[in-house]
Design an enzyme around this catalytic site. Structure first.
Site, short mmCIF file in Angstrom:
data_model
loop_
_atom_site.label_atom_id
_atom_site.label_comp_id
_atom_site.label_asym_id
_atom_site.label_seq_id
_atom_site.Cartn_x
_atom_site.Cartn_y
_atom_site.Cartn_z
N LYS A 82 0.85 -1.20 0.00
CA LYS A 82 0.00 0.00 0.00
C LYS A 82 0.89 1.24 0.00
O LYS A 82 1.79 1.38 0.85
CB LYS A 82 -0.88 -0.02 1.24
CG LYS A 82 -2.19 0.71 1.10
CD LYS A 82 -3.01 0.45 2.36
CE LYS A 82 -4.41 0.97 2.26
NZ LYS A 82 -5.13 0.87 3.54
O1 G3P Z 1 -8.36 1.45 4.82
C1 G3P Z 1 -8.43 2.81 5.03
C2 G3P Z 1 -9.80 3.40 5.18
O2 G3P Z 1 -10.79 2.47 4.98
C3 G3P Z 1 -9.91 4.25 6.40
O3 G3P Z 1 -11.22 4.47 6.81
O4 G3P Z 1 -12.78 5.09 8.60
O5 G3P Z 1 -10.38 5.77 8.82
O6 G3P Z 1 -11.86 6.86 7.15
P1 G3P Z 1 -11.58 5.61 7.90
#
Ligand code: G3P
Length: 213
Positions: A82
């Protein structure tokens, strides 16, 4: 559509993978820090359950990203490196593409970023829809725009809908033809449930007991 779990918790991966519907896992430095466990051991444990585990580089310069990403790729064939959406990240993506190392470009918030990452050779791009919604924008509109562009040009890069917040996000992403959705554990647990399923099953069991007891 492929379904990924957005977590650094191995027990969650074990549980959801037992349902037979899980295609991969996405981790990020915040999720890993939250669990407080060794990064390499966590990622390797997850590779026993699913064929795709995104492991994020933490270097911010191209050479550092390449060094980390090549190391991760040697740990296990199921690891997807990533890389953040920066110009340094784009250069690293080009390198990984030449080396046939699978990549996931994270922190995509615009169509322009999506196009650049695809052109640089990303295997997957991750537009974050929930964070756009959080600041009053329309995250799903970004997915719609990206899928429109993908139809025009036939990019092979897979579109992974990230930062999902509720089951409707998964359904809308599927309707738009997104290739992958990554889903937090608490949202994933909601997906099999429906009140009418519970009511219907209760009635079936009550009726069955009437004729068998
Ligand atoms: O994998 C990264 C992403 O899904 C992060 O989500 O909830 O931190 O905005 P969030």
């Amino acid at each position: 559509m492929q379904l990924f779990l957005d977590t650094a918790n191995v027990d969650y991966v074990k549980e959801i993978s037992s349902w037979g519907v899980l295609d991969g896992v996405t981790t990020n430095p915040s999720l890993v820090a939250k669990e407080g466990k060794d990064f390499k051991q966590t990622v390797l444990a997850m590779c026993e359950y699913v064929p795709n585990v995104s492991a994020q580089v933490t270097a911010e310069d191209t050479d550092g990203m390449i060094k980390q990403g090549e190391e991760y790729a040697e740990w296990h064939k199921n690891i997807v490196v990533k890389v953040p959406m920066t110009t340094e990240g784009l250069k690293a993506l080009t390198h990984f593409k030449k080396k046939k190392i699978r990549t996931n470009t994270t922190l995509i918030f615009s169509v322009a970023q999506a196009i650049l990452a695809a052109k640089a050779g990303a295997t997957i791009i991750s537009p974050f829809i929930g964070r756009l919604d959080d600041q009053g924008e329309d995250g799903m509109r970004l997915i719609e725009d990206i899928m429109d562009v993908w139809t025009q040009y036939g990019f092979e890069t897979q579109v992974l809908v990230a930062s999902t917040r509720h089951p409707r996000h998964i359904v809308d992403a599927a309707r738009l033809g997104a290739h992958i959705c990554t889903i937090p554990y608490d949202v994933f647990k909601k997906l099999p449930n429906h009140t009418l399923t519970d009511v219907g099953l209760k009635k079936f069991m009550e009726d069955w007991r009437k004729v068998t007891s």
